[in-house]
Write a protein that holds these residues in place. Structure first.
Motif, short mmCIF file in Angstrom:
data_model
loop_
_atom_site.label_atom_id
_atom_site.label_comp_id
_atom_site.label_asym_id
_atom_site.label_seq_id
_atom_site.Cartn_x
_atom_site.Cartn_y
_atom_site.Cartn_z
N ILE A 86 -2.43 -5.49 -11.06
CA ILE A 86 -1.41 -4.54 -10.59
C ILE A 86 -1.06 -4.82 -9.13
N ALA A 87 -2.08 -5.12 -8.32
CA ALA A 87 -1.83 -5.47 -6.91
C ALA A 87 -0.92 -6.68 -6.80
N GLY A 88 -1.12 -7.67 -7.67
CA GLY A 88 -0.27 -8.87 -7.66
C GLY A 88 1.16 -8.56 -8.05
N ILE A 89 1.32 -7.67 -9.03
CA ILE A 89 2.68 -7.27 -9.42
C ILE A 89 3.38 -6.57 -8.26
N LEU A 90 2.66 -5.70 -7.56
CA LEU A 90 3.24 -5.04 -6.39
C LEU A 90 3.60 -6.06 -5.31
N ASN A 91 2.76 -7.08 -5.18
CA ASN A 91 3.03 -8.12 -4.19
C ASN A 91 4.31 -8.86 -4.51
N ILE A 92 4.59 -9.09 -5.79
CA ILE A 92 5.85 -9.73 -6.19
C ILE A 92 7.03 -8.81 -5.89
N ILE A 93 6.88 -7.54 -6.26
CA ILE A 93 7.97 -6.58 -6.08
C ILE A 93 8.34 -6.43 -4.61
N THR A 94 7.37 -6.56 -3.71
CA THR A 94 7.63 -6.34 -2.29
C THR A 94 8.07 -7.60 -1.54
N ILE A 95 8.28 -8.72 -2.25
CA ILE A 95 8.89 -9.89 -1.61
C ILE A 95 10.31 -9.50 -1.20
N CYS A 96 10.65 -9.70 0.04
CA CYS A 96 11.95 -9.20 0.51
C CYS A 96 12.55 -10.11 1.58
N GLY A 97 13.85 -9.95 1.80
CA GLY A 97 14.53 -10.56 2.94
C GLY A 97 14.72 -12.06 2.87
N TRP A 98 14.73 -12.66 1.66
CA TRP A 98 14.82 -14.12 1.58
C TRP A 98 16.19 -14.67 1.99
N LEU A 99 17.22 -13.85 1.93
CA LEU A 99 18.53 -14.33 2.37
C LEU A 99 18.61 -14.48 3.89
N GLY A 100 17.57 -14.01 4.57
CA GLY A 100 17.49 -14.18 6.02
C GLY A 100 16.72 -15.42 6.43
N ILE A 101 16.30 -16.24 5.47
CA ILE A 101 15.57 -17.47 5.79
C ILE A 101 16.49 -18.44 6.54
N PRO A 103 2.34 -7.17 7.51
CA PRO A 103 1.84 -6.30 6.42
C PRO A 103 1.88 -6.98 5.06
N TRP A 104 3.00 -7.69 4.78
CA TRP A 104 3.08 -8.36 3.48
C TRP A 104 2.09 -9.52 3.42
N ILE A 105 1.95 -10.26 4.50
CA ILE A 105 1.04 -11.41 4.51
C ILE A 105 -0.40 -10.96 4.26
N ILE A 106 -0.82 -9.89 4.95
CA ILE A 106 -2.18 -9.38 4.75
C ILE A 106 -2.34 -8.86 3.33
N ALA A 107 -1.31 -8.20 2.80
CA ALA A 107 -1.36 -7.71 1.42
C ALA A 107 -1.54 -8.88 0.45
N PHE A 166 -3.99 -1.71 -0.37
CA PHE A 166 -3.13 -2.24 0.69
C PHE A 166 -1.75 -2.60 0.13
N ASN A 167 -1.72 -3.21 -1.04
CA ASN A 167 -0.43 -3.56 -1.63
C ASN A 167 0.36 -2.32 -2.01
N ALA A 168 -0.32 -1.28 -2.47
CA ALA A 168 0.36 -0.03 -2.77
C ALA A 168 0.94 0.57 -1.49
N TYR A 187 5.67 1.91 1.82
CA TYR A 187 6.39 1.78 3.10
C TYR A 187 7.77 1.16 2.89
N GLN A 188 7.84 0.11 2.09
CA GLN A 188 9.13 -0.53 1.85
C GLN A 188 10.09 0.41 1.13
N LEU A 189 9.58 1.16 0.16
CA LEU A 189 10.43 2.10 -0.57
C LEU A 189 11.00 3.16 0.38
N LEU A 190 10.17 3.65 1.28
CA LEU A 190 10.65 4.64 2.25
C LEU A 190 11.72 4.06 3.16
#
Length: 320
Positions: free
Chosen positions: A157-172, A190-194, A281-283, A288-291
Motif C-alpha cells: 500500500i505504501a508503494g501504491i501511495l508512492n506512485i500516486i504522489t509522483i508529481c510535477g513531471w512537466l516541470g522537468i 518529502p517524496w524522496i524520503i517516502a 510516511f507515505n500516507a 499533504y499533497q491532497l491538501l
C-alpha cells in the motif's frame, strides 16, 4: 545493527562502505561524462547480456538472480539510464533553423514518471506475491529467505501511495551547467524520503538478507548526492546507481551470500516496524499533497505542487 541486521564479521561493514562510495563514484563518472554514461549503461550491459549473465543469472541458480524480477529490474533500470541521457543530450535543428531539445517535448517528459512508476509497481507486486506464499514462519523461495506477513500488505500500500504522489513531471528541465543533468524540481525531500523508506522496506521484506546492500547502501548512494552533490537530480542518481548495482550483482551473484554477507535478524518485529514507518510516511505525503491540491486548486496531472517551497525554489535557482 541490533534489531535489523547481524553480521559475523565487522569487516563486512567496511566492504558495505566501499560499495556505497563505489556506487557514488561511478554515478558521478556516468553523470559528468557522456561517453562514460554510454559505456556504463549501454555497451557494458550489452556485453554482459551476451557473454556473462546467461551463466551467472541463469534461471534457478543458487543465488536467486535468475528470477523474472531480477531480469526485468535490470533492463528497466538500464532503460531509465539511457532514456534520461536522451532527454539530457538529444537535440536537432528544426525547419525553423532553431535548435530543439528532446526535453522540450511534453510527451518525452512523460517517460521519467512512467519508468519510475513501473519500477515501483514491480516491487509492489513482489511484496504482494511474497505475502501470497504464506511463509508465516519464514522460508526459502527462489533461493532467497523471506517471511510472509502483514508487512507485505502494508508496504504494498505504501508503494501504491508512492506512485500516486509522483508529481510535477512537466516541470522537468535540463541544467544549464556542463553536466546537463535532468532536474525534477518538484521531486523534493518529502517524496524522496517516502520513497527511500518504502523501498528499504520492500528490500527488507522481499530480499531480506541482501537488503543491507540493495536497500540501505543503494538508497544512500543516490540520496546523498541528491542532498549534497547535485540537488534536483534524484531520479537520475537513482536510475544510475540502481543500474550499476544490479549489473554488479547479476555478474557476481554470490557477493551478498558468500563474499560479504550481512543477514537480517529474521525478527518479525523488524519487518513490521520498517513497513509501518514506510506506510505512515507515505500516507503523510499523500495527505499533504491532497491538501495542497485542494487549497491551491491544482491539477496533479499537470501542475507542480511544491513551487511555493524553499527547496523547489533553490533547485530552480541553481540549475535554470
Amino acid at each position: 545493527m541490533g534489531l535489523l541486521y547481524t553480521a559475523g564479521d565487522m569487516s563486512y561493514w567496511a566492504i558495505w562502505l566501499f560499495i556505497l562510495f563505489a556506487l557514488m563514484a561511478f554515478n558521478e563518472l556516468g553523470r559528468s561524462k557522456p561517453w562514460a554514461g554510454i559505456t556504463l549503461f549501454g555497451i557494458v550491459p550489452l556485453v554482459l547480456t551476451i557473454f556473462v549473465w546467461p551463466t551467472t543469472a541463469a534461471p534457478g541458480n543458487e543465488y536467486g538472480t535468475g528470477t523474472w524480477f531480477n531480469w526485468v529490474k535490470t533492463y528497466s533500470a538500464l532503460a531509465g539510464c539511457l532514456g534520461f541521457m536522451a532527454l539530457r543530450f538529444v537535440s536537432w535543428t528544426g525547419k525553423d533553423g532553431q535548435t530543439h531539445h528532446l526535453y522540450e517535448k511534453k510527451w518525452a517528459l512523460c517517460f521519467p514518471p512512467l519508468i519510475l512508476a513501473i519500477n515501483i509497481a514491480e516491487a509492489v507486486l513482489r511484496d504482494f506475491q511474497v505475502f501470497s506464499f504464506g511463509l508465516w514462519e519464514g522460508g526459502t523461495v527462489e533461493n532467497l529467505w523471506t517471511i510472509s506477513g502483514p508487512w507485505n500488505i502494508m508496504n504494498g500500500i505504501a508503494g501504491i501511495l508512492n506512485i500516486i504522489t509522483i508529481c510535477g513531471w512537466l516541470g522537468i528541465f535540463v541544467s544549464r551547467d556542463k553536466t546537463r543533468d535532468m532536474i525534477w524540481p518538484d521531486m523534493i525531500w518529502p517524496w524522496i524520503i517516502a520513497y527511500d523508506l518504502w523501498n528499504f522496506a520492500y528490500t527488507y521484506n522481499c530480499i531480506s538478507d541482501h537488503s543491507a546492500y540493495c536497500g540501505l547502501a543503494l538508497l544512500l548512494s543516490c540520496t546523498i548526492p541528491t542532498f549534497f552533490i547535485k540537488r534536483g537530480a534524484w531520479l537520475q542518481h537513482r536510475a544510475q546507481t540502481l543500474g550499476l548495482w544490479i549489473m554488479f550483482i547479476m555478474t557476481v551473484p554470490q557477493f551478498a551470500d558468500r563474499i560479504a554477507p550481512i543477514p537480517t535478524t529474521h525478527n518479525p518485529t523488524a519487518f513490521f516496524i520498517v513497513s509501518a514507518v514506510a506506510l505512515a510516511f507515505n500516507a503523510g505525503v499523500a495527505v499533504y499533497q491532497l491538501l495542497q491540491i485542494k487549497r491551491r486548486s491544482l491539477n496533479p496531472l499537470h501542475d507542480e505542487i511544491y513551487t511555493h517551497t524553499r527547496p523547489y525554489k533553490a533547485v530552480v535557482d541553481e540549475n535554470r
